[in-house]
Write a protein that holds these residues in place. Structure first.
Motif, PDB file in Angstrom:
ATOM      1  N   GLN A 157      36.570  36.728  43.105  1.00 32.68           N
ATOM      2  CA  GLN A 157      36.499  37.519  44.334  1.00 32.68           C
ATOM      3  C   GLN A 157      36.821  36.667  45.557  1.00 32.68           C
ATOM      4  O   GLN A 157      37.417  37.154  46.509  1.00 32.68           O
ATOM      5  N   ASP A 158      36.452  35.401  45.536  1.00 32.14           N
ATOM      6  CA  ASP A 158      36.816  34.491  46.630  1.00 32.14           C
ATOM      7  C   ASP A 158      38.338  34.400  46.766  1.00 32.14           C
ATOM      8  O   ASP A 158      38.873  34.424  47.873  1.00 32.14           O
ATOM      9  N   ALA A 159      39.020  34.304  45.624  1.00 36.95           N
ATOM     10  CA  ALA A 159      40.484  34.235  45.643  1.00 36.95           C
ATOM     11  C   ALA A 159      41.087  35.547  46.140  1.00 36.95           C
ATOM     12  O   ALA A 159      42.048  35.539  46.920  1.00 36.95           O
ATOM     13  N   GLN A 160      40.525  36.658  45.714  1.00 37.40           N
ATOM     14  CA  GLN A 160      41.003  37.955  46.199  1.00 37.40           C
ATOM     15  C   GLN A 160      40.809  38.080  47.708  1.00 37.40           C
ATOM     16  O   GLN A 160      41.675  38.572  48.417  1.00 37.40           O
ATOM     17  N   ARG A 161      39.647  37.653  48.180  1.00 37.30           N
ATOM     18  CA  ARG A 161      39.356  37.720  49.611  1.00 37.30           C
ATOM     19  C   ARG A 161      40.379  36.924  50.403  1.00 37.30           C
ATOM     20  O   ARG A 161      40.911  37.391  51.410  1.00 37.30           O
ATOM     21  N   LYS A 162      40.663  35.733  49.919  1.00 36.89           N
ATOM     22  CA  LYS A 162      41.591  34.844  50.624  1.00 36.89           C
ATOM     23  C   LYS A 162      43.026  35.377  50.582  1.00 36.89           C
ATOM     24  O   LYS A 162      43.732  35.354  51.585  1.00 36.89           O
ATOM     25  N   ALA A 163      43.447  35.877  49.423  1.00 37.54           N
ATOM     26  CA  ALA A 163      44.841  36.294  49.252  1.00 37.54           C
ATOM     27  C   ALA A 163      45.115  37.727  49.698  1.00 37.54           C
ATOM     28  O   ALA A 163      46.204  38.015  50.187  1.00 37.54           O
ATOM     29  N   VAL A 164      44.131  38.623  49.533  1.00 32.33           N
ATOM     30  CA  VAL A 164      44.411  40.039  49.749  1.00 32.33           C
ATOM     31  C   VAL A 164      43.550  40.656  50.848  1.00 32.33           C
ATOM     32  O   VAL A 164      44.070  41.224  51.806  1.00 32.33           O
TER      33      VAL A 164
ATOM     34  N   SER B  34      34.668  44.190  43.030  1.00 34.73           N
ATOM     35  CA  SER B  34      35.281  43.135  42.239  1.00 34.73           C
ATOM     36  C   SER B  34      34.209  42.455  41.399  1.00 34.73           C
ATOM     37  O   SER B  34      33.037  42.823  41.461  1.00 34.73           O
ATOM     38  N   PHE B  35      34.605  41.443  40.627  1.00 32.93           N
ATOM     39  CA  PHE B  35      33.680  40.779  39.712  1.00 32.93           C
ATOM     40  C   PHE B  35      32.939  39.600  40.315  1.00 32.93           C
ATOM     41  O   PHE B  35      32.147  38.957  39.644  1.00 32.93           O
ATOM     42  N   GLY B  36      33.185  39.285  41.583  1.00 33.84           N
ATOM     43  CA  GLY B  36      32.436  38.226  42.250  1.00 33.84           C
ATOM     44  C   GLY B  36      32.908  36.833  41.875  1.00 33.84           C
ATOM     45  O   GLY B  36      33.917  36.644  41.198  1.00 33.84           O
TER      46      GLY B  36
ATOM     47  N   VAL C 218      37.125  45.323  55.493  1.00 34.04           N
ATOM     48  CA  VAL C 218      37.005  45.474  54.041  1.00 34.04           C
ATOM     49  C   VAL C 218      35.549  45.221  53.672  1.00 34.04           C
ATOM     50  O   VAL C 218      34.993  44.179  53.978  1.00 34.04           O
ATOM     51  N   SER C 219      34.932  46.200  53.040  1.00 37.40           N
ATOM     52  CA  SER C 219      33.560  46.095  52.581  1.00 37.40           C
ATOM     53  C   SER C 219      33.588  45.728  51.098  1.00 37.40           C
ATOM     54  O   SER C 219      34.093  46.495  50.278  1.00 37.40           O
ATOM     55  N   GLU C 220      33.054  44.564  50.760  1.00 29.74           N
ATOM     56  CA  GLU C 220      33.118  44.076  49.373  1.00 29.74           C
ATOM     57  C   GLU C 220      31.797  44.293  48.645  1.00 29.74           C
ATOM     58  O   GLU C 220      30.731  44.109  49.210  1.00 29.74           O
ATOM     59  N   GLN C 221      31.898  44.685  47.375  1.00 29.11           N
ATOM     60  CA  GLN C 221      30.750  44.784  46.485  1.00 29.11           C
ATOM     61  C   GLN C 221      31.060  43.993  45.221  1.00 29.11           C
ATOM     62  O   GLN C 221      32.207  43.759  44.909  1.00 29.11           O
ATOM     63  N   GLU C 222      29.992  43.602  44.523  1.00 27.86           N
ATOM     64  CA  GLU C 222      30.149  42.853  43.273  1.00 27.86           C
ATOM     65  C   GLU C 222      29.722  43.720  42.098  1.00 27.86           C
ATOM     66  O   GLU C 222      28.721  44.430  42.161  1.00 27.86           O
ATOM     67  N   TYR C 223      30.492  43.627  41.011  1.00 26.91           N
ATOM     68  CA  TYR C 223      30.175  44.325  39.782  1.00 26.91           C
ATOM     69  C   TYR C 223      30.047  43.280  38.688  1.00 26.91           C
ATOM     70  O   TYR C 223      30.977  42.542  38.412  1.00 26.91           O
ATOM     71  N   GLY C 224      28.891  43.226  38.065  1.00 27.68           N
ATOM     72  CA  GLY C 224      28.640  42.225  37.056  1.00 27.68           C
ATOM     73  C   GLY C 224      28.869  42.693  35.628  1.00 27.68           C
ATOM     74  O   GLY C 224      28.559  41.984  34.681  1.00 27.68           O
ATOM     75  N   GLY C 225      29.384  43.891  35.432  1.00 31.08           N
ATOM     76  CA  GLY C 225      29.649  44.398  34.103  1.00 31.08           C
ATOM     77  C   GLY C 225      28.523  45.226  33.512  1.00 31.08           C
ATOM     78  O   GLY C 225      28.632  45.724  32.405  1.00 31.08           O
ATOM     79  N   GLU C 226      27.436  45.383  34.254  1.00 29.08           N
ATOM     80  CA  GLU C 226      26.316  46.167  33.740  1.00 29.08           C
ATOM     81  C   GLU C 226      26.595  47.650  33.833  1.00 29.08           C
ATOM     82  O   GLU C 226      27.465  48.092  34.564  1.00 29.08           O
ATOM     83  N   MET C 227      25.833  48.423  33.083  1.00 32.50           N
ATOM     84  CA  MET C 227      25.982  49.882  33.076  1.00 32.50           C
ATOM     85  C   MET C 227      25.342  50.493  34.276  1.00 32.50           C
ATOM     86  O   MET C 227      24.363  50.172  34.743  1.00 32.50           O
TER      87      MET C 227
END
Length: 66
Positions: free
Chosen positions: A38-45, A32-34, A57-66
């Motif tokens: 991502q906090d809202a996704q974690r709480k809701a889903v 997710s985008f962090g 659920v193992s979460e990673q962050e994607y900042g939009g970089e290549m």
């Protein structure tokens, strides 16, 4: 012919059960985008999914970089 079909069905079911158990043991990987998003996704889903299925659920962050 009937025996062959029954053997094939039983084998397929057995493989499905084994594979399903193996997949359930591994955590679900989510990217997710962090931040607040991502906090809202974690709480809701993510938390609801983990609670309902018992699968982490193992979460990673994607900042939009290549």
């Amino acid at each position: 012919m009937f025996r062959t079909r029954m053997l094939l069905a039983a084998t397929t079911l057995a493989y499905g059960l084994v594979l399903g158990t193996a997949l359930a043991a591994e955590p679900l990987s989510v990217m997710s985008f962090g931040g607040a998003y991502q906090d809202a996704q974690r709480k809701a889903v993510f938390s609801a999914y983990a609670k309902e299925t018992g699968r982490q659920v193992s979460e990673q962050e994607y900042g939009g970089e290549m």
